[in-house]
Design a protein around this motif. Structure first.
Motif, short mmCIF file in Angstrom:
data_model
loop_
_atom_site.label_atom_id
_atom_site.label_comp_id
_atom_site.label_asym_id
_atom_site.label_seq_id
_atom_site.Cartn_x
_atom_site.Cartn_y
_atom_site.Cartn_z
N GLY A 53 8.10 -56.87 20.89
CA GLY A 53 6.89 -57.27 19.93
C GLY A 53 6.30 -56.04 19.29
N ARG A 54 6.63 -54.84 19.94
CA ARG A 54 6.08 -53.57 19.64
C ARG A 54 6.96 -52.93 18.69
NH1 ARG A 54 0.95 -52.61 20.01
NH2 ARG A 54 0.87 -53.17 22.09
N TRP A 55 6.19 -52.54 17.58
CA TRP A 55 7.05 -51.66 16.31
C TRP A 55 6.35 -50.56 16.36
CZ3 TRP A 55 11.25 -53.88 13.52
CH2 TRP A 55 11.41 -55.41 13.95
N LEU A 56 6.93 -49.58 15.68
CA LEU A 56 6.52 -48.11 15.36
C LEU A 56 7.12 -47.74 13.80
CD1 LEU A 56 5.37 -45.34 16.07
CD2 LEU A 56 7.82 -44.58 16.60
N LEU A 57 5.99 -47.75 13.02
CA LEU A 57 6.33 -47.31 11.48
C LEU A 57 5.98 -46.05 11.20
CD1 LEU A 57 5.31 -49.92 8.75
CD2 LEU A 57 4.95 -47.46 8.35
N THR A 58 6.95 -45.01 10.62
CA THR A 58 6.24 -43.71 10.46
C THR A 58 6.77 -43.46 8.94
OG1 THR A 58 8.21 -42.63 11.22
CG2 THR A 58 6.54 -42.89 12.91
N SER A 59 5.89 -42.71 8.32
CA SER A 59 6.29 -42.26 6.93
C SER A 59 5.99 -40.67 6.65
CB SER A 59 5.64 -43.08 5.72
OG SER A 59 4.29 -43.05 6.00
N GLU A 60 6.43 -39.98 6.07
CA GLU A 60 6.36 -38.71 5.90
C GLU A 60 5.98 -38.36 4.44
OE1 GLU A 60 8.49 -34.50 6.59
OE2 GLU A 60 8.89 -36.03 7.88
N TRP A 61 4.85 -37.56 4.05
CA TRP A 61 4.37 -37.53 2.86
C TRP A 61 4.43 -35.79 2.62
CZ3 TRP A 61 3.33 -41.52 -0.45
CH2 TRP A 61 3.56 -42.77 0.20
N GLU A 62 4.33 -35.48 1.50
CA GLU A 62 4.11 -33.98 0.82
C GLU A 62 2.64 -33.57 1.26
OE1 GLU A 62 5.19 -33.82 -3.07
OE2 GLU A 62 7.32 -33.44 -2.59
N SER A 63 1.64 -34.33 1.36
CA SER A 63 0.28 -34.14 1.44
C SER A 63 -0.50 -35.19 1.63
CB SER A 63 -0.38 -33.36 0.07
OG SER A 63 -0.35 -34.33 -0.78
N LEU A 64 -1.81 -34.87 1.99
CA LEU A 64 -2.86 -35.97 2.22
C LEU A 64 -2.81 -36.61 1.10
CD1 LEU A 64 -4.24 -37.33 4.39
CD2 LEU A 64 -6.07 -35.76 4.26
N GLU A 65 -3.16 -35.86 0.15
CA GLU A 65 -3.39 -36.34 -1.24
C GLU A 65 -2.20 -37.39 -1.82
OE1 GLU A 65 -3.38 -32.94 -0.55
OE2 GLU A 65 -5.50 -32.79 -0.58
N ALA A 66 -1.08 -37.05 -1.50
CA ALA A 66 0.02 -38.16 -1.74
C ALA A 66 -0.25 -39.52 -1.10
CB ALA A 66 1.41 -37.68 -1.59
N ILE A 67 -0.60 -39.47 0.13
CA ILE A 67 -1.05 -40.72 0.84
C ILE A 67 -2.15 -41.28 0.35
CG2 ILE A 67 -2.08 -41.50 3.15
CD1 ILE A 67 -0.30 -38.97 4.42
N GLU A 68 -3.05 -40.57 -0.12
CA GLU A 68 -4.20 -41.07 -0.65
C GLU A 68 -4.09 -42.02 -1.90
OE1 GLU A 68 -7.17 -41.90 0.77
OE2 GLU A 68 -6.33 -40.89 2.52
N ARG A 69 -3.07 -41.04 -2.81
CA ARG A 69 -2.62 -41.84 -4.01
C ARG A 69 -1.94 -43.29 -3.72
NH1 ARG A 69 -1.11 -36.58 -5.65
NH2 ARG A 69 0.84 -37.01 -4.85
N TRP A 70 -1.11 -43.32 -2.65
CA TRP A 70 -0.61 -44.51 -2.33
C TRP A 70 -1.41 -45.70 -1.92
CZ3 TRP A 70 2.88 -47.98 -2.99
CH2 TRP A 70 3.24 -48.88 -1.80
N ARG A 71 -2.17 -45.17 -1.01
CA ARG A 71 -3.26 -46.09 -0.35
C ARG A 71 -4.20 -46.57 -1.48
NH1 ARG A 71 -5.20 -43.30 5.36
NH2 ARG A 71 -3.31 -44.25 6.59
N THR A 72 -4.48 -46.22 -2.56
CA THR A 72 -5.32 -46.57 -3.45
C THR A 72 -4.55 -47.19 -4.69
OG1 THR A 72 -5.56 -44.32 -4.60
CG2 THR A 72 -7.33 -45.00 -2.92
N ASP A 73 -3.32 -47.17 -4.54
CA ASP A 73 -2.61 -47.78 -5.63
C ASP A 73 -2.41 -49.47 -5.45
OD1 ASP A 73 -0.16 -49.06 -6.79
OD2 ASP A 73 0.61 -47.01 -7.22
N PRO A 74 -2.86 -50.10 -6.74
CA PRO A 74 -2.94 -51.53 -6.81
C PRO A 74 -1.82 -52.25 -5.88
CG PRO A 74 -3.67 -50.60 -8.57
CD PRO A 74 -2.98 -49.54 -7.93
N ASP A 75 -0.48 -51.52 -5.98
CA ASP A 75 0.84 -52.01 -5.46
C ASP A 75 0.59 -52.18 -4.09
OD1 ASP A 75 2.05 -52.63 -7.79
OD2 ASP A 75 3.27 -50.97 -7.74
N HIS A 76 -0.09 -50.96 -3.33
CA HIS A 76 -0.31 -51.04 -1.85
C HIS A 76 -1.04 -52.22 -1.45
CE1 HIS A 76 -2.20 -49.52 1.77
NE2 HIS A 76 -0.86 -49.07 1.94
#
Length: 112
Positions: free
Chosen positions: A54-77
């Motif tokens: 029942g326990r899962w681990l999800l990881t993602s790797e990004w070029e920068s913190l700014e790239a993550i923030e762009r994704w997190r604030t994208d309406p598609d997210h």
């Protein structure tokens, strides 16, 4: 020359509701595909615990913190993560980590 921004890894520990595993994986694939279209996304990985299925681990790797923030604030997210989160219990954890220079390695034999 300017300093190269550190790559960043997002780590999520999740507990999937029993019977919702297929829905979760299907929804995750939509989130993954959306993230892959986002500039700065490098890779994704979804893992399921062998000790506690029942326990899962999800990881993602990004070029920068700014790239993550762009994704997190994208309406598609928001649209894409809703169905995935509906499959989860509330005991989830997310952390954002700087990947330290010189710390990565791959011991797998190269295909040739």
């Amino acid at each position: 020359m300017g300093e190269v921004p550190a790559r960043v890894r997002v780590v999520r520990l999740l507990r999937v509701r029993e019977g919702r595993e297929t829905d979760f994986v299907d929804a995750y694939q939509g989130v993954r595909d959306g993230a892959m279209r986002c500039p700065g996304h490098l890779r994704e990985q979804l893992c399921r615990s062998l000790d506690d299925p029942g326990r899962w681990l999800l990881t993602s790797e990004w070029e920068s913190l700014e790239a993550i923030e762009r994704w997190r604030t994208d309406p598609d997210h928001t649209t894409l993560v809703g169905p995935m989160n509906a499959c989860l219990h509330d005991d989830r954890w997310t952390g954002v980590f700087e990947i330290m220079p010189g710390s990565t390695g791959d011991r797998r034999p190269r295909q040739g």
